[in-house]
Write a protein that holds these residues in place. Structure first.
Motif, PDB file in Angstrom:
ATOM      1  N   GLN A  23      12.921  23.360  -3.327  1.00 50.67           N
ATOM      2  CA  GLN A  23      13.397  23.016  -4.694  1.00 50.67           C
ATOM      3  C   GLN A  23      13.534  21.827  -4.693  1.00 50.67           C
ATOM      4  N   GLN A  24      13.904  20.927  -3.649  1.00 48.36           N
ATOM      5  CA  GLN A  24      13.944  19.549  -3.624  1.00 48.36           C
ATOM      6  C   GLN A  24      12.764  18.516  -3.666  1.00 48.36           C
ATOM      7  N   GLU A  25      11.868  19.084  -2.707  1.00 49.27           N
ATOM      8  CA  GLU A  25      10.766  18.174  -2.470  1.00 49.27           C
ATOM      9  C   GLU A  25       9.705  18.789  -3.538  1.00 49.27           C
ATOM     10  N   LYS A  26       9.071  17.793  -4.290  1.00 50.36           N
ATOM     11  CA  LYS A  26       7.921  18.036  -5.174  1.00 50.36           C
ATOM     12  C   LYS A  26       6.880  17.256  -4.683  1.00 50.36           C
ATOM     13  N   SER A  27       5.545  17.605  -5.073  1.00 50.20           N
ATOM     14  CA  SER A  27       4.246  17.096  -4.535  1.00 50.20           C
ATOM     15  C   SER A  27       4.065  16.117  -5.606  1.00 50.20           C
ATOM     16  N   PRO A  28       3.087  15.056  -4.979  1.00 44.86           N
ATOM     17  CA  PRO A  28       3.034  13.775  -5.822  1.00 44.86           C
ATOM     18  C   PRO A  28       2.349  14.150  -7.304  1.00 44.86           C
ATOM     19  N   GLU A  29       1.628  15.278  -7.188  1.00 44.50           N
ATOM     20  CA  GLU A  29       1.052  15.983  -8.470  1.00 44.50           C
ATOM     21  C   GLU A  29       2.204  16.260  -9.594  1.00 44.50           C
ATOM     22  N   GLU A  30       3.258  17.112  -8.968  1.00 45.41           N
ATOM     23  CA  GLU A  30       4.278  17.333  -9.814  1.00 45.41           C
ATOM     24  C   GLU A  30       5.140  16.302 -10.456  1.00 45.41           C
ATOM     25  N   LYS A  31       5.185  15.297  -9.546  1.00 42.24           N
ATOM     26  CA  LYS A  31       5.775  14.177  -9.960  1.00 42.24           C
ATOM     27  C   LYS A  31       4.985  13.124 -10.926  1.00 42.24           C
ATOM     28  N   LEU A  32       3.901  13.262 -10.895  1.00 41.45           N
ATOM     29  CA  LEU A  32       2.864  12.518 -11.957  1.00 41.45           C
ATOM     30  C   LEU A  32       3.163  13.204 -13.000  1.00 41.45           C
ATOM     31  N   GLN A  33       2.983  14.605 -12.924  1.00 46.70           N
ATOM     32  CA  GLN A  33       3.234  15.508 -14.187  1.00 46.70           C
ATOM     33  C   GLN A  33       4.526  15.229 -15.015  1.00 46.70           C
ATOM     34  N   LYS A  34       5.619  14.942 -14.389  1.00 44.25           N
ATOM     35  CA  LYS A  34       7.031  14.506 -15.125  1.00 44.25           C
ATOM     36  C   LYS A  34       6.605  13.210 -15.931  1.00 44.25           C
ATOM     37  N   ILE A  35       6.140  12.077 -15.148  1.00 44.78           N
ATOM     38  CA  ILE A  35       5.861  10.875 -16.064  1.00 44.78           C
ATOM     39  C   ILE A  35       4.844  11.146 -16.804  1.00 44.78           C
ATOM     40  N   LYS A  36       3.856  11.682 -16.861  1.00 50.12           N
ATOM     41  CA  LYS A  36       2.835  12.203 -17.791  1.00 50.12           C
ATOM     42  C   LYS A  36       3.408  12.636 -19.148  1.00 50.12           C
ATOM     43  N   SER A  37       4.316  13.585 -18.748  1.00 44.89           N
ATOM     44  CA  SER A  37       5.160  14.141 -19.997  1.00 44.89           C
ATOM     45  C   SER A  37       5.781  13.135 -20.792  1.00 44.89           C
ATOM     46  N   LEU A  38       6.459  12.101 -19.994  1.00 47.77           N
ATOM     47  CA  LEU A  38       7.250  10.884 -20.555  1.00 47.77           C
ATOM     48  C   LEU A  38       6.454  10.180 -21.424  1.00 47.77           C
ATOM     49  N   ILE A  39       5.275   9.851 -20.815  1.00 43.73           N
ATOM     50  CA  ILE A  39       4.344   9.039 -21.469  1.00 43.73           C
ATOM     51  C   ILE A  39       3.711   9.626 -22.780  1.00 43.73           C
ATOM     52  N   GLN A  40       3.345  11.138 -22.729  1.00 41.18           N
ATOM     53  CA  GLN A  40       2.956  11.640 -23.724  1.00 41.18           C
ATOM     54  C   GLN A  40       3.909  11.560 -24.935  1.00 41.18           C
ATOM     55  N   GLU A  41       5.244  11.794 -24.581  1.00 45.06           N
ATOM     56  CA  GLU A  41       6.193  11.865 -25.622  1.00 45.06           C
ATOM     57  C   GLU A  41       6.318  10.349 -26.360  1.00 45.06           C
ATOM     58  N   MET A  42       6.101   9.334 -25.538  1.00 42.34           N
ATOM     59  CA  MET A  42       6.189   8.105 -26.061  1.00 42.34           C
ATOM     60  C   MET A  42       4.946   7.533 -26.882  1.00 42.34           C
ATOM     61  N   GLU A  43       3.641   8.038 -26.570  1.00 48.34           N
ATOM     62  CA  GLU A  43       2.741   7.872 -27.102  1.00 48.34           C
ATOM     63  C   GLU A  43       2.510   8.744 -28.346  1.00 48.34           C
ATOM     64  N   LEU A  44       3.113   9.842 -28.536  1.00 47.23           N
ATOM     65  CA  LEU A  44       2.978  10.617 -29.588  1.00 47.23           C
ATOM     66  C   LEU A  44       3.997  10.077 -30.961  1.00 47.23           C
ATOM     67  N   GLU A  45       4.968   9.567 -30.563  1.00 43.85           N
ATOM     68  CA  GLU A  45       5.640   8.709 -31.301  1.00 43.85           C
ATOM     69  C   GLU A  45       5.198   7.253 -32.107  1.00 43.85           C
ATOM     70  N   GLY A  46       4.265   7.052 -30.903  1.00 49.24           N
ATOM     71  CA  GLY A  46       3.624   5.735 -31.108  1.00 49.24           C
ATOM     72  C   GLY A  46       2.674   5.787 -32.280  1.00 49.24           C
TER      73      GLY A  46
END
Length: 337
Positions: A23-46
Motif C-alpha cells: 500500500q505504501q510503496e508505489k512504483s515510479p510509474e504510479e508516482k509519475l501518473q500522479k503528477i501527470k494528473s495534476l499537470i493535466q488539470e492545470m493544462e486543461l484550465e490553462g
C-alpha cells in the motif's frame, strides 16, 4: 504454544507486513501518473483560459475593423484624466478599468481616441474575470502606450507613467518576432508586475490592425494563487520549475529540502511577494546540495523522469514530468520517512 500456532502467527505477520508495504510503496510509474494528473488539470484550465483570451482578442480585432464608425459616432466616455491617469478609483465603479496614457505615447490625441474607441472592452474584461476566478487581472497595452487594466487599481500610486510597455515581456513576447503565429503565448518566467500584484505569470495574445501590431491583451495569475489552488490541493511535496531551473512555485517543505535559501515566514508564496526576493536565488541548479544539482541535470537536461538520492540523508527519490503546453517541469519529492 504449539508449532502450528507459531507458524500461523508468523505467516499472518508476514502478510500484514507485505500488505502495508504494497500500500505504501508505489512504483515510479504510479508516482509519475500522479503528477501527470495534476499537470493535466492545470493544462486543461490553462487551455480554457487560452480559448477565452483568444475570444477577447477577436473582439478587439472587430473593434479595429469598425474604428472609423466608432470614432465618427462615439459613445459617451466614462473616463476623465488627471495627467496620465484616469480619475476613477478602485471600488467606485466596478464596470470600469484603470486606464493610463503613458508619457511615452507618441501622440496623446490619438491615444485619447483609442480610449474612446475601445471602451467596450470593459464589459468583456469584466465578464472574463467573473468566469475565471484564478485570474487576478486582464489588460491591454497598445503601441500608442495606452494601458487598460481590469479590475481597476491604484495606478497613480503604483505605476511609473514614464515606462514603455514595449520593453516588458508581457508585450514583446507577443510581437511578430517572438510570436510569428500571432496566437496565444504563455510567458513561462515569473516577473514582478508593475501594477503591484507581486510575482506573476501571464498569458498574452497580440491584436493586429492589418499587418501592424496594435495592442497586446493579457491575463495574469499570481504565483501564490498557483501554489494555493494546485500544489497545496494535493498531498505530496511539489516544486514547479521552468526550463532554466527557476522555481516558479512550490511547497515550502520541498523547497527547504532542496537546500534553497531560507523562506520568509517559511511560506514560498509570501517570500515571492517580499521586496528582496530574487528568482535567481531559487534555482535548483544553484542548490547548496550537490546531489540536488545532479537531479536538476538529470531532469531538465537529460530529460529523465526518476532520480534516486544516495548522499542526502533526508531525501529518498524524486519524479519529474514536463508540461506539454509550456516549458515547465513538475517535480514531486519523496523524503526519507
Amino acid at each position: 504454544m504449539n508449532l502450528f500456532r507459531v507458524t500461523t502467527i508468523v505467516f499472518l505477520a508476514m502478510l500484514i507486513t507485505v500488505g502495508c508495504t504494497t500500500q505504501q510503496e508505489k512504483s515510479p510509474e504510479e508516482k509519475l501518473q500522479k503528477i501527470k494528473s495534476l499537470i493535466q488539470e492545470m493544462e486543461l484550465e490553462g487551455q480554457e483560459m487560452s480559448n477565452r483570451l483568444d475570444s477577447v482578442a477577436h473582439f478587439y480585432q472587430d473593434l479595429l475593423a469598425k474604428k472609423d464608425s466608432l470614432l465618427k459616432n462615439p459613445a459617451p466616455n466614462p473616463y476623465n484624466f488627471e495627467g496620465p491617469f484616469s480619475t476613477n478609483l478602485p471600488g467606485q465603479d466596478s464596470s470600469l478599468s484603470s486606464i493610463i496614457i503613458l508619457n511615452t505615447t507618441p501622440d496623446r490625441q490619438k491615444a485619447m481616441q483609442e480610449v474612446q474607441m475601445t471602451n467596450s472592452l470593459d464589459s468583456v474584461f469584466r465578464d472574463f474575470i467573473q468566469k475565471n476566478p484564478i485570474a487576478v487581472q486582464i489588460y491591454s497595452n497598445s503601441s500608442m502606450q495606452v494601458s487598460r487594466v481590469y479590475p481597476s487599481y491604484d495606478a497613480k500610486n503604483i505605476v511609473d507613467p514614464n515606462i514603455d510597455v514595449k520593453e516588458f515581456n508581457f508585450y514583446y513576447e507577443a510581437d511578430l518576432a517572438h510570436n510569428p503565429g500571432k496566437g496565444v503565448v504563455w510567458i513561462p518566467d515569473a516577473y514582478i508586475d508593475p501594477a503591484g500584484k507581486g510575482w506573476i505569470l501571464s498569458l498574452v495574445h497580440p491584436v493586429y490592425d492589418g499587418q501592424n501590431l496594435f495592442a497586446v491583451v493579457g491575463v495574469d495569475f499570481t504565483v501564490s494563487d498557483i501554489i494555493q489552488n494546485y500544489l497545496e490541493s494535493m498531498e505530496g511535496e511539489f516544486i514547479l520549475v521552468n526550463e532554466k531551473g527557476d522555481i516558479v512555485a512550490g511547497k515550502a517543505n520541498a523547497i527547504e529540502a532542496f537546500s534553497m535559501p531560507p523562506l520568509k515566514n517559511h511560506v514560498y508564496r509570501e517570500t515571492v511577494q517580499s521586496d528582496n526576493f530574487r528568482i535567481s536565488d531559487f534555482n535548483i541548479f544553484n542548490s547548496k546540495s550537490r546531489e540536488v544539482r545532479k537531479m536538476a541535470q538529470s531532469f531538465l537536461l537529460d530529460k529523465r523522469n526518476h532520480f534516486d538520492f544516495i548522499e542526502e540523508p533526508n531525501l529518498n527519490e524524486a519524479v519529474c514530468m514536463r508540461f506539454s503546453q509550456i516549458g515547465w517541469f513538475l517535480i514531486e519529492l519523496f523524503p526519507n520517512i
